[in-house]
Write an enzyme that holds these catalytic residues in place. Structure first.
Site, PDB file in Angstrom:
ATOM      1  N   ASP A   1       0.866  -1.171   0.000  1.00 60.22           N
ATOM      2  CA  ASP A   1       0.000   0.000   0.000  1.00 60.22           C
ATOM      3  C   ASP A   1       0.910   1.230   0.000  1.00 60.22           C
ATOM      4  OD1 ASP A   1       0.993   0.264   2.519  1.00 60.22           O
ATOM      5  OD2 ASP A   1      -0.904  -0.018   3.547  1.00 60.22           O
TER       6      ASP A   1
ATOM      7  N   ASP B   1      -7.538  -7.556   0.501  1.00 61.21           N
ATOM      8  CA  ASP B   1      -6.562  -7.808   1.570  1.00 61.21           C
ATOM      9  C   ASP B   1      -7.255  -7.511   2.885  1.00 61.21           C
ATOM     10  OD1 ASP B   1      -6.341  -4.723   1.316  1.00 61.21           O
ATOM     11  OD2 ASP B   1      -5.286  -5.200   3.165  1.00 61.21           O
TER      12      ASP B   1
ATOM     13  N   CYS C   1     -11.589 -29.379   6.319  1.00 60.32           N
ATOM     14  CA  CYS C   1     -10.530 -28.462   5.895  1.00 60.32           C
ATOM     15  C   CYS C   1      -9.224 -29.222   5.636  1.00 60.32           C
ATOM     16  CB  CYS C   1     -10.332 -27.389   6.971  1.00 60.32           C
ATOM     17  SG  CYS C   1      -9.018 -26.219   6.593  1.00 60.32           S
TER      18      CYS C   1
ATOM     19  N   CYS D   1      -6.152 -27.833   5.569  1.00 58.96           N
ATOM     20  CA  CYS D   1      -4.963 -27.097   6.018  1.00 58.96           C
ATOM     21  C   CYS D   1      -4.130 -27.945   6.971  1.00 58.96           C
ATOM     22  CB  CYS D   1      -5.348 -25.763   6.665  1.00 58.96           C
ATOM     23  SG  CYS D   1      -5.846 -25.880   8.395  1.00 58.96           S
TER      24      CYS D   1
ATOM     25  N   CYS E   1      -5.791 -28.331  10.492  1.00 59.77           N
ATOM     26  CA  CYS E   1      -6.945 -29.233  10.573  1.00 59.77           C
ATOM     27  C   CYS E   1      -6.590 -30.676  10.240  1.00 59.77           C
ATOM     28  CB  CYS E   1      -8.075 -28.731   9.673  1.00 59.77           C
ATOM     29  SG  CYS E   1      -8.860 -27.252  10.354  1.00 59.77           S
TER      30      CYS E   1
ATOM     31  N   HIS F   1      -4.742 -21.873   9.629  1.00 61.36           N
ATOM     32  CA  HIS F   1      -6.109 -22.271   9.283  1.00 61.36           C
ATOM     33  C   HIS F   1      -6.914 -21.092   8.723  1.00 61.36           C
ATOM     34  CE1 HIS F   1     -10.115 -23.888   9.342  1.00 61.36           C
ATOM     35  NE2 HIS F   1     -10.477 -22.763   9.943  1.00 61.36           N
TER      36      HIS F   1
END
Lengths: 375, 375
Positions: free
Chosen positions: A97, A269, A307, A309, A312, A338
């Protein structure tokens, strides 16, 4: 104004039956499939997780903050050390930014005139003067793939202030373009105008006339109501050219992501997934879960049984709650993994639904699911 | 007393020209090459790093603390959730201490009699009574591959106290053996006796008469001088059987590891690498480096240019210092990875030097290197 090297940066919409778009953003650090969620690495690190973990999650682009890096460690140090990609060891895409949002968040400690903004560092109270030229210079030193114009981010409800600020934002956008020297960075313009559709349209008209390679909607998710935000987003598809990426700054709840994609936004974002993680909250497709809650103390299930990930796949809610109660840093790491995964996966699914021409149905089902309280 | 399942647990010394030994410890959760350094995961997590990162470092066995896990989250919860390996997702070997050291570290708040120890929790002040039987019961619920007898850990310089405590430690060792019910865990006996060689020899004689599958030296690295510690270690090779693993509890500086291997020790644990990391200190083969030091602010080099760890492969000292100054959690993660890697790598090199019959030379060179101040 130097033109952009179009071999290094391009955007292609590959599917848009209606407003939702699936696209590919090519950058010098790899392709980004859109719509995309960018995790935030404010101080050149996504809090509590390594670049290897970000890569495993499937992150292809992240955001870092010019204001923070300018103050600490300083853009010169990062430049000396080979730029932000090398500094933080992230070889996929980065967006920085411009510092505008942070500087205007400082409230009373900053003074604005047409030249720029004078503000006090939140770290040590030292005085700094930021201008459009400096914002570009700093971002060129950092070396992100996508950089942003320096804009003014007013109270979204204050019509008078928004009218004044918009003039500066437009003036500054032109100065940013003139100040730009690198051809390997894409400078995105930012549309402001608060909750006022007329101002937004006027801003879009002016900013798009400068022919940036991408456009951001700034000044939302800063205090307006959800319906006020959506009313502005309703106009975006009409105001912005179809062949450029559209980035809604600072937005990150699953519901908001879905509603913004529905209205033609490509990029997002938000600090939410990592901030929630440091406050013991897991984001799932079926709402938020407070892992501190005693109900999880004996629970052998992961946060989300479906999930994929790392967290998980391997850790129970009982273990995560134990880490939280025991004040172990690993809690923030595992929950951040996660939470980011969930948003990245949401965007993958949204993209697939667009490609398969069933976005509306997917959005309907996800919205229903997320409205149910999770615990 | 139940015997150990020897198909699941065995120890073989494969090289010992002189006192230093290279061996293989077989456990139900994989083989451990000795000498070995075990990182400490006090609360069922090695602070700030994931099991995947530990695995990548090359850790094959870690230690966790019975006292802490008994208090929080409780052994029953961990047992319900499939035991400590499953709870913390670590499928290689684990050793749990008995809680003795922690309980005796509580100082004035604990009361000792021959039955056991009554102490107040450091968490909430609640009263607890620990006995040898309970220490075994808790460790059986946790389910580590190697568990420890419940011992008394006195001031190493207090002869009278050491004589009294030794009686209890020996009595308790017998009670631990009797209390044991699982055949898939190896219960190690602990030798006490402070800095007094006579007591140590007497303790070794008694404890080895009980025929444990491994022996630990407790009550060192608790306030005695380095030469007092080494004087005791000088006796170990003579007092302990050659065919059983020998574990020096709580020792973890590179110098101490080398000196202890020189005297025939096979196993070590210490919180030092992770604690140093949380205090901005990197452990290297050429001494410790305080990464907070301003001299590193522009340094593009990794902590150790010859180090193969994730941190040194990808991150500069300047970046690590930035993370420290910015109070980013990733600092602790990356420095912990490096510090544990350094000790694991030291042990790998020590082992190779033993197998290649050049331990003395390696130890001489490493000691010289480590004596040089690093920064």
């Amino acid at each position: 104004m130097l033109s952009l090297n179009n071999q290094q940066f391009s955007f292609q919409v590959i599917s848009n039956k209606g407003k939702p778009r699936a696209g590919i953003l090519k950058t010098p650090h790899g392709d980004v499939q859109t719509p995309v969620f960018m995790p935030v690495g404010t101080q050149a690190t996504v809090k509590a997780i390594t670049p290897a973990q970000l890569d495993e999650i499937g992150v292809t682009i992240l955001l870092s903050n010019t204001y923070h890096l300018y103050l600490r460690p300083g853009a010169d140090i990062i430049s000396e050390l080979g730029g932000l990609h090398h500094f933080m060891h992230w070889d996929k895409a980065i967006l920085t930014d411009s510092g505008g949002f942070q500087v205007f968040s400082l409230g009373e400690t900053r003074k604005i005139n047409n030249d720029g903004v004078t503000f006090k560092s939140h770290l040590d109270g030292s005085l700094h003067h930021f201008t459009p030229e400096l914002a570009i210079q700093v971002q060129e030193k950092l070396g992100a793939d996508i950089i942003m114009t320096f804009d003014e981010c007013p109270d979204p409800h204050d019509l008078k202030y928004n009218m004044d600020a918009l003039k500066r934002t437009h003036l500054w956008a032109e100065r940013c373009l003139k100040a730009k020297t690198r051809t390997d960075q894409a400078l995105f313009g930012i549309i402001q105008g608060g909750i006022f559709p007329d101002l937004r349209e006027q801003s879009a008209e002016f900013i798009t006339s400068l022919n940036f390679p991408g456009y951001a909607i700034g000044g939302l998710s800063v205090g307006e109501t959800k319906s006020e935000m959506l009313a502005i987003l309703d106009g975006v598809d009409g105001w912005l050219p179809a062949d450029k990426p559209r980035y809604l700054m600072g937005v990150g709840t699953p519901q908001d992501l879905i509603e913004a994609v529905r209205r033609g936004i490509d990029m997002f974002d938000c600090v939410l997934p990592t901030r929630l993680a440091r406050h013991q909250a897991a984001q799932t497709f079926f709402g938020r879960i407070n892992l501190m809650n005693a109900v999880h103390a004996h629970d052998p299930n992961p946060i989300d049984i479906s999930c994929q990930c790392y967290t998980c796949q391997h850790f129970s809610r009982a273990y995560l709650r134990h880490l939280i109660v025991a004040k172990e840093m690993l809690a923030a790491t595992l929950i951040s993994i996660h939470n980011i995964f969930t948003l990245v996966e949401l965007m993958r699914r949204i993209r697939r639904s667009i490609l398969e021409n069933c976005f509306d149905q997917y959005a309907f089902e996800m919205t229903k699911l997320m409205e149910k309280p999770a615990d």
